[in-house]
Scaffold this motif. Structure first.
Motif, short mmCIF file in Angstrom:
data_model
loop_
_atom_site.label_atom_id
_atom_site.label_comp_id
_atom_site.label_asym_id
_atom_site.label_seq_id
_atom_site.Cartn_x
_atom_site.Cartn_y
_atom_site.Cartn_z
N GLY A 10 0.81 -1.22 0.00
CA GLY A 10 0.00 0.00 0.00
C GLY A 10 0.84 1.26 0.00
N VAL A 11 0.31 2.31 -0.64
CA VAL A 11 1.03 3.56 -0.76
C VAL A 11 1.19 4.25 0.59
CG1 VAL A 11 0.98 5.87 -1.79
CG2 VAL A 11 0.30 3.90 -3.15
N GLU A 12 0.15 4.24 1.41
CA GLU A 12 0.21 4.96 2.68
C GLU A 12 1.28 4.38 3.59
OE1 GLU A 12 -1.36 7.76 3.21
OE2 GLU A 12 -2.28 7.61 1.24
N GLU A 13 1.38 3.07 3.63
CA GLU A 13 2.41 2.42 4.45
C GLU A 13 3.81 2.79 3.94
OE1 GLU A 13 3.55 -2.05 6.13
OE2 GLU A 13 2.21 -1.83 4.39
N VAL A 151 8.46 12.50 -0.37
CA VAL A 151 7.02 12.36 -0.52
C VAL A 151 6.74 11.44 -1.70
CG1 VAL A 151 6.52 14.64 0.45
CG2 VAL A 151 6.82 14.40 -2.02
N ILE A 152 5.59 10.81 -1.65
CA ILE A 152 5.17 9.94 -2.75
C ILE A 152 3.98 10.58 -3.45
CG2 ILE A 152 4.28 7.68 -3.42
CD1 ILE A 152 5.68 6.49 -1.01
N VAL A 153 4.17 10.92 -4.72
CA VAL A 153 3.06 11.41 -5.54
C VAL A 153 2.29 10.19 -6.03
CG1 VAL A 153 2.43 12.61 -7.67
CG2 VAL A 153 4.29 13.49 -6.24
N THR A 154 0.98 10.20 -5.81
CA THR A 154 0.17 9.05 -6.22
C THR A 154 -0.48 9.24 -7.58
OG1 THR A 154 -1.78 9.92 -5.04
CG2 THR A 154 -0.32 8.43 -3.82
#
Length: 271
Positions: A10-13, A151-154
């Motif tokens: 998952g992205v949030e994790e 940061v991760i851009v989704t």
């Protein structure tokens, strides 16, 4: 230095793990991270990956369109909804690079790279960032990009041009068709009654990040796209810009050629 790889579903994790470590970098397509590793970087010792399929989705939403940050240039070329972006994706690297390079990764590419981001900027792009779904206009994101490397851009949401001729892209490079940019230009030029309405024009390789050329946009408003109509825009082509000097071109050269190529793009003569 040994490098560890951590994979999350998952992205949030993954975003929490990335923000908690100053020695970690996010792995999108790998064209930036792997180059740094191959060059022996000491800047990070952990690579974070995500397998979430949502990062590779494309969702039309009325006159807007959301592209997952994990969508590759090759996937752009295979998607009919993204046909207006095919020339942009085709200008980036060769087939091997296009199968790896992602939309999200291109947002972080240093000058003179980042041509796809130039197109997204001209199309009123907005990025969504993992960790609460924070949204930022692409203009604002690029201003703080280098201060927020963890940061991760989704996804990126853009305007889908109603008229195929309203969106234009031109890349100037010394090696064709896939060389590094001396200059790239993207423009969204909607018209009403033969006059430009709400123009957006962006440059690549003319500053530390892709940038909008607001002076050109103002000069085009309400004008026709002919030689006399675009004259004020050409006069403003390099207004308040300080292009970089690098191995490809000097700042002087970029300033000299920008109006020439902007003219070709606005008259739809760019090849």
């Amino acid at each position: 230095m040994p490098v560890s790889v951590k994979t999350y579903a998952g992205v949030e994790e993954a975003a929490r793990a990335l923000s908690a470590s100053r020695s970690a970098r996010f792995f999108g397509g790998g064209t930036l991270v792997m180059r740094a590793l191959n060059e022996g970087t000491q800047a990070f010792d952990t690579v974070i990956r995500v397998t979430d399929p949502a990062l590779r989705q494309v969702k039309p939403e009325g006159d807007r369109l959301t592209i997952g940050a994990g969508v590759t240039m090759a996937a752009v070329l295979a998607n009919r909804d993204l046909a207006f972006l095919h020339p942009v994706a085709r200008s980036i690297g060769g087939p091997a690079v296009r199968t790896m390079a992602t939309i999200g990764g291109n947002l972080f590419a240093a000058c003179p790279y980042g041509d796809f981001t130039v197109a997204l900027l001209a199309l009123d792009g907005a990025v969504t960032i993992a960790g609460g779904g924070r949204a930022l206009n692409l203009d604002d994101f690029l201003k703080v990009r280098d201060r927020e490397p963890r940061v991760i851009v989704t996804s990126v949401t853009i305007t889908r041009p109603r008229d195929a001729q309203a969106f234009r892209f031109h890349k100037v490079s010394r090696i064709k068709p896939k060389g590094i940019s001396v200059l790239s230009i993207a423009a969204h030029l909607p018209q009403s009654g033969g006059r430009v309405n709400n123009a957006r024009v962006a440059y690549g390789a003319m500053g530390p990040t892709p940038l909008r050329v607001t002076g050109v946009e103002r000069a085009l408003e309400g004008r026709s796209l002919d030689a006399s109509g675009i004259a004020p825009a050409l006069a403003a082509a390099t207004e308040r810009l300080d292009p970089p000097t690098d191995a490809l071109a000097s700042s002087w050269y970029r300033r000299e050629v920008a109006p020439v190529h902007l003219r070709r793009l606005l008259l739809n003569q760019a090849g």
